[in-house]
Motif scaffolding. Structure first.
Motif, PDB file in Angstrom:
ATOM      1  N   PHE A 163       0.825  -1.206   0.000  1.00 43.02           N
ATOM      2  CA  PHE A 163       0.000   0.000   0.000  1.00 43.02           C
ATOM      3  C   PHE A 163       0.861   1.258   0.000  1.00 43.02           C
ATOM      4  O   PHE A 163       0.448   2.314  -0.470  1.00 43.02           O
ATOM      5  CB  PHE A 163      -0.917  -0.025   1.233  1.00 43.02           C
ATOM      6  N   GLN A 164       2.067   1.147   0.547  1.00 42.80           N
ATOM      7  CA  GLN A 164       3.041   2.229   0.606  1.00 42.80           C
ATOM      8  C   GLN A 164       4.174   1.946  -0.374  1.00 42.80           C
ATOM      9  O   GLN A 164       4.711   0.839  -0.405  1.00 42.80           O
ATOM     10  CB  GLN A 164       3.597   2.326   2.033  1.00 42.80           C
ATOM     11  N   PRO A 165       4.573   2.914  -1.234  1.00 43.79           N
ATOM     12  CA  PRO A 165       5.718   2.712  -2.124  1.00 43.79           C
ATOM     13  C   PRO A 165       6.983   2.424  -1.331  1.00 43.79           C
ATOM     14  O   PRO A 165       7.205   3.006  -0.260  1.00 43.79           O
ATOM     15  CB  PRO A 165       5.824   4.044  -2.875  1.00 43.79           C
ATOM     16  N   ILE A 262      -1.686   7.206  -3.739  1.00 45.75           N
ATOM     17  CA  ILE A 262      -0.790   6.986  -4.877  1.00 45.75           C
ATOM     18  C   ILE A 262      -1.608   6.442  -6.032  1.00 45.75           C
ATOM     19  O   ILE A 262      -2.402   5.505  -5.866  1.00 45.75           O
ATOM     20  CB  ILE A 262       0.333   5.975  -4.541  1.00 45.75           C
ATOM     21  N   TYR A 263      -1.443   7.022  -7.209  1.00 43.44           N
ATOM     22  CA  TYR A 263      -2.074   6.492  -8.411  1.00 43.44           C
ATOM     23  C   TYR A 263      -1.039   6.508  -9.521  1.00 43.44           C
ATOM     24  O   TYR A 263      -0.393   7.537  -9.767  1.00 43.44           O
ATOM     25  CB  TYR A 263      -3.280   7.331  -8.831  1.00 43.44           C
ATOM     26  N   LEU A 290      -4.173   1.955  -7.867  1.00 46.44           N
ATOM     27  CA  LEU A 290      -4.500   2.945  -6.854  1.00 46.44           C
ATOM     28  C   LEU A 290      -4.147   2.369  -5.492  1.00 46.44           C
ATOM     29  O   LEU A 290      -4.502   1.231  -5.175  1.00 46.44           O
ATOM     30  CB  LEU A 290      -5.992   3.286  -6.886  1.00 46.44           C
ATOM     31  N   SER A 291      -3.452   3.147  -4.665  1.00 42.93           N
ATOM     32  CA  SER A 291      -3.127   2.730  -3.302  1.00 42.93           C
ATOM     33  C   SER A 291      -3.421   3.876  -2.339  1.00 42.93           C
ATOM     34  O   SER A 291      -3.117   5.044  -2.640  1.00 42.93           O
ATOM     35  CB  SER A 291      -1.651   2.328  -3.179  1.00 42.93           C
ATOM     36  N   LEU A 292      -3.991   3.519  -1.184  1.00 40.05           N
ATOM     37  CA  LEU A 292      -4.309   4.482  -0.142  1.00 40.05           C
ATOM     38  C   LEU A 292      -3.893   3.907   1.202  1.00 40.05           C
ATOM     39  O   LEU A 292      -4.040   2.711   1.437  1.00 40.05           O
ATOM     40  CB  LEU A 292      -5.817   4.778  -0.097  1.00 40.05           C
ATOM     41  N   THR A 313      -5.490  -1.168  -1.642  1.00 41.76           N
ATOM     42  CA  THR A 313      -4.964  -1.028  -2.996  1.00 41.76           C
ATOM     43  C   THR A 313      -5.884  -1.728  -3.979  1.00 41.76           C
ATOM     44  O   THR A 313      -6.526  -2.731  -3.641  1.00 41.76           O
ATOM     45  CB  THR A 313      -3.527  -1.583  -3.110  1.00 41.76           C
ATOM     46  N   GLU A 314      -5.939  -1.185  -5.184  1.00 42.12           N
ATOM     47  CA  GLU A 314      -6.866  -1.708  -6.198  1.00 42.12           C
ATOM     48  C   GLU A 314      -6.203  -1.724  -7.559  1.00 42.12           C
ATOM     49  O   GLU A 314      -5.525  -0.764  -7.946  1.00 42.12           O
ATOM     50  CB  GLU A 314      -8.125  -0.835  -6.230  1.00 42.12           C
ATOM     51  N   ASN A 315      -6.382  -2.820  -8.271  1.00 36.24           N
ATOM     52  CA  ASN A 315      -5.829  -2.994  -9.607  1.00 36.24           C
ATOM     53  C   ASN A 315      -6.809  -2.435 -10.625  1.00 36.24           C
ATOM     54  O   ASN A 315      -7.938  -2.920 -10.743  1.00 36.24           O
ATOM     55  CB  ASN A 315      -5.575  -4.482  -9.859  1.00 36.24           C
ATOM     56  N   GLY A 316      -6.389  -1.417 -11.381  1.00 33.14           N
ATOM     57  CA  GLY A 316      -7.259  -0.784 -12.361  1.00 33.14           C
ATOM     58  C   GLY A 316      -7.266  -1.441 -13.718  1.00 33.14           C
ATOM     59  O   GLY A 316      -7.976  -1.000 -14.624  1.00 33.14           O
ATOM     60  N   GLY A 317      -6.447  -2.498 -13.900  1.00 34.96           N
ATOM     61  CA  GLY A 317      -6.434  -3.193 -15.175  1.00 34.96           C
ATOM     62  C   GLY A 317      -5.654  -2.457 -16.244  1.00 34.96           C
ATOM     63  O   GLY A 317      -4.895  -1.516 -15.976  1.00 34.96           O
ATOM     64  N   PHE A 318      -5.854  -2.878 -17.497  1.00 33.46           N
ATOM     65  CA  PHE A 318      -5.073  -2.375 -18.626  1.00 33.46           C
ATOM     66  C   PHE A 318      -5.875  -1.503 -19.582  1.00 33.46           C
ATOM     67  O   PHE A 318      -5.304  -0.742 -20.354  1.00 33.46           O
ATOM     68  CB  PHE A 318      -4.469  -3.548 -19.410  1.00 33.46           C
ATOM     69  N   GLY A 319      -7.182  -1.637 -19.579  1.00 29.09           N
ATOM     70  CA  GLY A 319      -8.014  -0.818 -20.450  1.00 29.09           C
ATOM     71  C   GLY A 319      -8.175  -1.357 -21.860  1.00 29.09           C
ATOM     72  O   GLY A 319      -8.914  -0.787 -22.653  1.00 29.09           O
TER      73      GLY A 319
END
Length: 391
Positions: A163-165, A262-263, A290-292, A313-319
């Motif tokens: 969640f943290q870089p 973080i995005y 996305l991470s918070l 944290t969430e995976n937004g995929g590739f689009g």
């Protein structure tokens, strides 16, 4: 290992002797200040985990591994390790054309891989120039998205990953001074690298720009932007990836509140989930993440401290449709963690206890490049007891 430790001991003795000899010369103004800590962790997990260094660096609960209807990863694990133990030399010296100079060398016994656990590993090595307006740092230091004024104070060495870089990088960093700071960094990669691609072979260093407002002792906040060019293979075009960060910390009575968002794209070099993929037309496509996280911490008294960390944290995929993926936990759809801690401290010694509950939802990549749930979520509870002796 014995040979390595012998060389280290000889080097430390030689440098210490040299520093004492030189520090007697007022014109040289040279010296070394030694510091560090000895740390031992006792770790119990209710499930097998994705980790580094024999489970010491806990990341996420492992996905289901079904054999004959039984999940083989649904098994507990226990370990005791002291490999986070650390030694640091802070170096001072004469001015450089009117600018104050300093440097640091820091190493730990964490090793560079599971095969080298217990061996010395370089953490930081840099020289710094400073005057009343600016600081210039050259060497290996924290990635600029690991903000040293705002990061989780967990007892666990994972420091809030994923969640943290988290990364350390060879770099050139320029930081202005004052209540509003500009931080500009040119850097490449070393221990933590982009999965499946090379920044060095792209011929372009990473660049980061950040504005930071306020004082860490009061209220502090900041915004940052990162751009990275990486080359998957020689002969391929570079893949450009961007990332953004926002953070703050403030005092709430006797407590401290920190938060960060973080995005970004393709942030595997920061131990974030995701990566990049190959589209059906052969182009490389970034994955979005996305991470918070947030944390509250403080002291019950002079001898007791506490903290509560939470992350998502969430995976937004590739689009778009993907035929091949290079990534780090690229099929995790989302994950969250709650980690309370309490510690007892007296003198240089702290004894701490931390509970870490982490949930991960694994999935699969559909025809549109999105991550969709395909299995049940998995959980792990880690009970960590630690002893930290600082010197």
């Amino acid at each position: 290992m014995k040979k390595q430790l012998s060389v280290l001991l000889i080097a430390l003795l030689a440098v210490t002797y040299f520093s004492y000899g030189q520090s007697n010369n007022a014109d040289k103004k040279f010296g070394i200040n030694w510091s560090g800590f000895v740390k031992t962790d006792f770790m119990y997990d209710t499930r097998q985990v994705v980790n580094a260094r024999e489970g010491h660096f806990n990341i996420l609960p492992a996905a289901e591994n079904l054999v004959g209807g039984e999940d083989l990863n649904d098994q507990s694990n226990f370990n005791i390790l002291s490999i986070q133990t650390r030694l640091k030399a802070a170096i001072s010296g004469p001015d450089f054309f009117g600018m104050k100079t300093s440097g640091a060398i820091e190493a730990a016994f964490f090793g560079n891989s599971d095969a080298s656990v217990g061996e010395l590993r370089l953490r930081h090595a840099f020289v710094q120039l400073s005057n009343d307006k600016i600081e210039i740092l050259m060497g290996q230091y924290w990635h600029p998205m690991f903000v040293t004024a705002v990061f989780p104070g967990t007892y666990s060495f994972n420091t809030g990953v994923p969640f943290q870089p988290f990364s350390r990088n060879p770099q050139l960093r320029i930081t202005t001074k004052g209540n509003v700071k500009f931080i500009g960094v040119l850097f490449t990669e070393r221990d933590f690298q982009t999965r499946g691609a090379s920044v060095s072979k792209s011929g372009i260093p990473q660049f980061h720009a950040q504005l930071q407002f306020g004082k860490a002792s009061e209220t502090l906040g900041g915004l940052g932007f990162n751009v990275k060019s990486s080359r998957p293979n020689l002969g391929d075009d570079n893949l450009t990836s961007t990332a953004f960060i926002g953070y703050f910390r403030t005092k709430l009575g006797n407590a401290t509140w920190k938060a960060e968002a973080i995005y970004g794209e393709n942030m595997t070099d920061l131990l974030q989930i995701g990566g990049f993929g190959t589209a059906t037309n052969g182009d490389f496509v970034n994955n979005n993440t996305l991470s918070l996280w947030t944390e509250f911490s403080g002291d019950f008294s002079e001898t007791m401290e506490w903290g509560l960390f939470g992350g998502y944290t969430e995976n937004g995929g590739f689009g778009e449709a993907i035929t091949y993926v290079n990534g780090f936990l690229g099929t995790v759809e989302n994950a969250y963690r709650i980690a309370p801690r309490i510690g007892w401290k007296s003198g240089a010694l702290t004894i701490g206890v931390e509970g870490e509950f982490t949930n991960a939802q694994y999935g699969s990549i559909d025809g549109n490049g999105d991550i969709t749930s395909s299995t049940d979520a998995v959980n792990n509870f880690r009970l960590l007891t630690t002893a930290i002796y600082k010197f």
